[in-house]
Design an enzyme around this catalytic site. Structure first.
Site, mmCIF file in Angstrom:
data_model
loop_
_atom_site.group_PDB
_atom_site.id
_atom_site.type_symbol
_atom_site.label_atom_id
_atom_site.label_comp_id
_atom_site.label_asym_id
_atom_site.label_seq_id
_atom_site.Cartn_x
_atom_site.Cartn_y
_atom_site.Cartn_z
ATOM 1 N N LEU A 1 5.839 -25.804 -56.643
ATOM 2 C CA LEU A 1 5.884 -25.244 -57.991
ATOM 3 C C LEU A 1 6.866 -26.014 -58.871
ATOM 4 C CD1 LEU A 1 5.766 -21.371 -57.444
ATOM 5 C CD2 LEU A 1 3.975 -23.073 -57.226
ATOM 6 N N CYS A 2 6.523 -26.090 -60.146
ATOM 7 C CA CYS A 2 7.337 -26.833 -61.090
ATOM 8 C C CYS A 2 8.515 -25.997 -61.557
ATOM 9 C CB CYS A 2 6.447 -27.252 -62.264
ATOM 10 S SG CYS A 2 6.649 -28.975 -62.646
ATOM 11 N N THR A 3 9.376 -25.607 -60.629
ATOM 12 C CA THR A 3 10.601 -24.882 -60.948
ATOM 13 C C THR A 3 11.628 -25.180 -59.862
ATOM 14 O OG1 THR A 3 11.649 -22.689 -60.874
ATOM 15 C CG2 THR A 3 9.427 -22.835 -59.983
#
Ligand code: PLP
Length: 405
Positions: free
Chosen positions: A355-357
């Site tokens: 995930l882009c976090t």
């Protein structure tokens, strides 16, 4: 390098991660793809057996919010005396596998249709306020069924050292102890069936003495309420709160000590509770250690002198392992490189999800054997508050597969 928690006993010392006699990669083959949760029901059965040996004449309930997978509930239902649910959705799942008399429904903010579903089915509603009791009684009148009502009490004690305290303070859960006797009297007078008391003081406690002290206070409270309402509770649900060791330095709960102490307290209990049955409701202690989350390595990269192992699953399926579900300080769950669990670690890596976090981190600077794309990572202690307690829709990856072994 940062430490990891201890691998549960059933998996410790393995050369290759084996779950219920099959290797991690065999489980992935039978699921068809990663990411994947595998739950070993034999481990759950072993926990139930350990509870039975430690606690005599105390009912065991499973709180299905810990893991509501229908195939798992179906295995657990015959092993336990009751199922505790917290929504109409959980109620519907529980009714498939257990009779309504063994199901109780707690939780703040039960909607009218949820109250009605429980009343029609004949499940126990543990009411959380005077207002909810009045709504339940009115619905019972409308549908012509006497509700089965328990009273959930916000205890005047808290469970020391528990991860999530749910008592001893202003709370959305249950009715304050000083107003509970009046509500019990009103329920008994209304013609509803009074099913008893539900007193839940906290979760994830590893200190047996804290649980013993809470159970003593809970029994005292139940006796005081029974006295002042002049009504013997058929059942007192003493709560649970049994924790599991997730992190380095955590010690497993000595449940035998808790069981022995409770046995003594029950032997000497107040006469007003002489005819009462007692129950303990457990979620994570029964299922957490039975689950393993398997995710495949997609990339291996270097940045700023550190190595990142990037997997195809992360906080979207196993939020708790990334430290984003009710923990203040992020610490590492036990993880392993599935095909080389027994090999000596050779490097320090961070295992991150797709995930882009920056929150999506399963292992922070942990020691692992050399891992390459295509290899499987196993995240242990994934049986409770995993798939159902994680934001599966966040970032649009597919849901995880789930298999009960
Ligand atoms: C969450 C909850 C449980 C289960 O807690 P565990 O820590 O999983 O054992 C049991 N009872 C109530 C009322 C709960 O809210």
């Amino acid at each position: 390098m940062k430490p990891m928690g201890t691998v549960p006993r059933e998996f410790a010392g393995q050369d290759v991660v084996m779950i219920a006699g099959r290797s991690a990669s065999e489980w992935v083959d039978s699921a068809g793809d990663t990411p994947l949760f595998v739950y070993d029901s034999a481990i759950v059965a072993a926990r139930v057996a350990r509870f039975r040996a430690a606690f005599s004449d105390v009912d065991l309930h499973y709180a299905i919010k810990a893991n509501p997978l229908p195939a798992l509930i179906e295995r657990i239902a015959p092993m336990v005396d009751g199922l505790d649910v917290a929504s109409a959705g959980e109620l519907a799942k529980a009714l498939v596998v257990k009779s309504a008399r063994a199901i109780s429904f707690a939780g703040p903010g039960k909607r009218g249709d949820e109250l009605e579903a429980a009343i029609r089915a004949g499940a126990t509603l543990n009411v959380e306020s005077e207002g909810e009791a009045a709504r339940a009684l009115a619905i019972g009148e409308q549908v012509g069924v006497a509700p089965q009502l328990g009273v959930r009490v916000n205890p005047d004690v808290e469970l020391r050292g528990s991860g999530m305290r749910m008592g001893g303070r202003p709370s959305p859960f249950g009715i304050d102890a000083d107003r509970a006797a009046a509500l019990i009297r009103a329920i008994v007078a209304s013609g509803a069936t009074w099913r008893g008391l539900h007193i839940y003081a906290g979760s994830q406690a590893l200190d047996p003495q804290a649980i013993i002290d809470t159970q003593r206070a809970t029994l005292d409270l139940a006796a005081r309420l029974a006295d002042s309402a002049d009504a013997t509770p058929p059942l007192v649900n003493l709560g649970g709160g049994f924790g599991v060791p997730y992190f380095a330095g955590d010690t497993p709960l000595d449940v035998e000590r808790v069981g022995a102490a409770l046995g003594e307290m029950l032997d000497g209990r107040d006469a007003v509770l002489g005819e009462t049955r007692f129950a303990i409701e457990l979620g994570r202690w029964l299922v957490a250690e039975a689950g393993v989350y398997l995710t495949r390595i997609v990339d291996r990269k270097a940045s700023g002198g550190e190595t990142f192992i990037v997997t195809d699953g992360g906080l979207n399926h196993q939020l708790a392992a990334t430290g984003n579900l009710g923990t203040v300080v992020r610490r590492n769950y036990p993880l392993a490189l599935a095909h080389a669990m027994g090999a000596d670690p050779t490097e320090t890596v961070s295992v991150v999800g797709p995930l882009c976090t920056p929150l999506d981190r399963l292992g922070d600077r942990i020691a692992l054997p050399h891992a390459e794309p295509g290899d499987l990572i196993a995240v242990f202690l994934a049986g409770a508050y995993g798939a159902s307690a994680s934001p599966a829709g966040f970032l649009g990856h597919p849901p995880a597969h789930e298999i009960v072994a």
